[in-house]
Design an enzyme around this catalytic site. Structure first.
Site, PDB file in Angstrom:
ATOM      1  N   LYS A  50       0.852  -1.183   0.000  1.00  0.00           N
ATOM      2  CA  LYS A  50       0.000   0.000   0.000  1.00  0.00           C
ATOM      3  C   LYS A  50       0.885   1.230   0.000  1.00  0.00           C
ATOM      4  CE  LYS A  50      -3.606   2.371   2.551  1.00  0.00           C
ATOM      5  NZ  LYS A  50      -4.633   2.250   3.589  1.00  0.00           N
ATOM      6  N   LYS A  80      -2.037  -1.567  -4.043  1.00  0.00           N
ATOM      7  CA  LYS A  80      -2.881  -0.367  -4.006  1.00  0.00           C
ATOM      8  C   LYS A  80      -2.041   0.881  -4.062  1.00  0.00           C
ATOM      9  CE  LYS A  80      -5.918   1.813  -0.687  1.00  0.00           C
ATOM     10  NZ  LYS A  80      -6.411   1.771   0.657  1.00  0.00           N
TER      11      LYS A  80
HETATM   12  C1  PBG Z   1      -7.294   3.343   5.356  1.00  0.00           C
HETATM   13  C2  PBG Z   1      -7.701   3.059   3.984  1.00  0.00           C
HETATM   14  C3  PBG Z   1      -7.571   3.993   2.959  1.00  0.00           C
HETATM   15  C4  PBG Z   1      -8.105   3.411   1.826  1.00  0.00           C
HETATM   16  C5  PBG Z   1      -8.548   2.130   2.164  1.00  0.00           C
HETATM   17  N1  PBG Z   1      -8.276   1.911   3.522  1.00  0.00           N
HETATM   18  C6  PBG Z   1      -7.070   5.393   2.985  1.00  0.00           C
HETATM   19  C7  PBG Z   1      -5.769   5.746   3.509  1.00  0.00           C
HETATM   20  O1  PBG Z   1      -4.869   4.933   3.692  1.00  0.00           O
HETATM   21  O2  PBG Z   1      -5.615   6.934   3.800  1.00  0.00           O
HETATM   22  C8  PBG Z   1      -8.161   4.121   0.507  1.00  0.00           C
HETATM   23  C9  PBG Z   1      -9.113   3.631  -0.473  1.00  0.00           C
HETATM   24  C10 PBG Z   1      -9.417   4.540  -1.609  1.00  0.00           C
HETATM   25  O3  PBG Z   1      -8.846   5.616  -1.798  1.00  0.00           O
HETATM   26  O4  PBG Z   1     -10.293   4.147  -2.369  1.00  0.00           O
HETATM   27  N2  PBG Z   1      -7.057   2.422   6.256  1.00  0.00           N
END
Ligand code: PBG
Length: 332
Positions: free
Chosen positions: A200, A255
């Site tokens: 991520k 992601k």
């Molecule tokens: C946070 C989380 C995020 C997303 C999924 N889980 C945001 C972040 O890390 O700030 C983002 C998903 C998206 O932008 O569609 N735990």
């Protein structure tokens, strides 16, 4: 690889009609490849719109029951659950994340009773519950890795006991997959999957999501670069994926999606494990806005992006367009 030489070989022959194009197609998107994120709110009958995420709404449990029924009928195998909790329930420790009567455990119990086969995948992280918008606890001005993991283990347990068949840690603390796995196993929850956000990245493309869960205003001052991956790095993502598999992850998430197809491909080729791509909120919003401005055709554009995830190696795609694309596929 043998390509043959022109004019003995003419590659366009296999592109000349829709029937032959269908025959030689190497990759396909099916509803069974799609997972829909949903945003849950406490008001049972309410539906609210989300700025910058047109086409997606937050839902209370009653509209959510119908919505998930529609997804199931379309052949979509699962949902990712996120909550938008009132700001008065947010605090520095994110303690509402451990409330077995909270909106996500409540939604999971009700949905599980209605849909025994549906994958209910719960996000494990504290950002929807903390008043500072970070995924972890802050100690001495820093995101505290090990103290955060202890809370995440309890959060995962609450979600699993409420009926989620999968927990999905998106917090990016080191070592959390192994600790959560062990914590669940010790409590007889060994059948609950851990779907790790292994790779991520600290991305600007999460903006509309942070609006959707209400964590944006608090986080505007900060960023998540001390725990999420840097977009500059690829080898490091491989270490993350390998480590999470060693710790017991059942599936891996890469992601964001489109700008990270190289990572998706490398992880899938190397580990050959179920690998999911997350087409995040900012990517969806960009396509939506472009389509609404008449710059490109929505149906074609969204399906093309999802096909590219499959071609790059995704077993499934988490996308805000899951329902719409499944409907599109049903029409064609
Ligand atoms: C946070 C989380 C995020 C997303 C999924 N889980 C945001 C972040 O890390 O700030 C983002 C998903 C998206 O932008 O569609 N735990």
């Amino acid at each position: 690889m043998h390509s043959g030489r022109y004019p003995d070989t003419r590659l366009r022959r296999n592109r000349s009609t829709s029937s032959v194009r269908a025959l030689v197609a190497e990759h396909h998107v099916k509803p069974a490849d799609l997972l829909q994120p949903v945003f849950v709110i406490p008001e049972h009958d309410a539906t609210t719109t989300i700025p910058n995420l047109s086409g997606i709404t937050r839902m209370g449990i009653n509209p959510l029951i119908d919505y998930v029924g529609t997804l199931q009928d379309l052949g979509i195998p699962g949902i990712f659950l996120f909550g938008n909790i009132p700001s008065c329930q947010r605090n520095a420790e994110g303690s509402e994340a451990l409330n077995p009567e909270g909106i996500i455990p409540e939604a999971a119990r009700v949905l599980r009773a209605h849909y025994p086969e549906m994958m209910l995948i719960a996000d494990v992280a504290l950002d929807c519950y903390t008043d500072h918008g970070h995924d972890g606890l802050i100690l001495d001005g820093k995101i505290a890795n090990d103290a955060t993991i202890e809370v995440l283990c309890q959060q995962a347990q609450v979600l699993a006991e409420a009926g989620c068949d999968s927990v999905s840690p998106s917090d990016m603390m080191d070592g959390r997959i192994g600790c959560i796995r062990q914590h669940l196993d010790q409590r007889g929850l060994c059948d609950v999957r851990v779907i790790s956000y292994a790779c991520k990245y600290a991305s600007v493309f999460y903006g509309p999501f942070r609006n959707a869960v209400g964590s944006n205003s608090s986080l505007l001052k900060g960023n998540k670069r001390t725990y999420q991956l840097s977009p500059t790095n690829s080898d490091e993502a491989m270490h993350e994926a390998g480590q999470d598999l060693d710790e017991g992850a059942d599936m891996l998430i890469i992601k964001p999606g489109l700008a990270y197809l190289d990572i998706l491909h490398r992880v899938k080729e190397t580990f050959r494990k179920p690998t999911l791509s997350y087409q995040v909120s900012g990517e969806y919003a960009m396509l939506r806005h472009a389509a609404e401005a008449g710059i490109l055709d929505w149906d074609q554009a969204i399906l093309e992006t999802l096909t590219c995830f499959k071609r790059a190696g995704a077993d499934a795609i988490i996308t805000y367009a899951a329902k719409e694309v499944a409907e599109q596929l049903q029409r064609t």
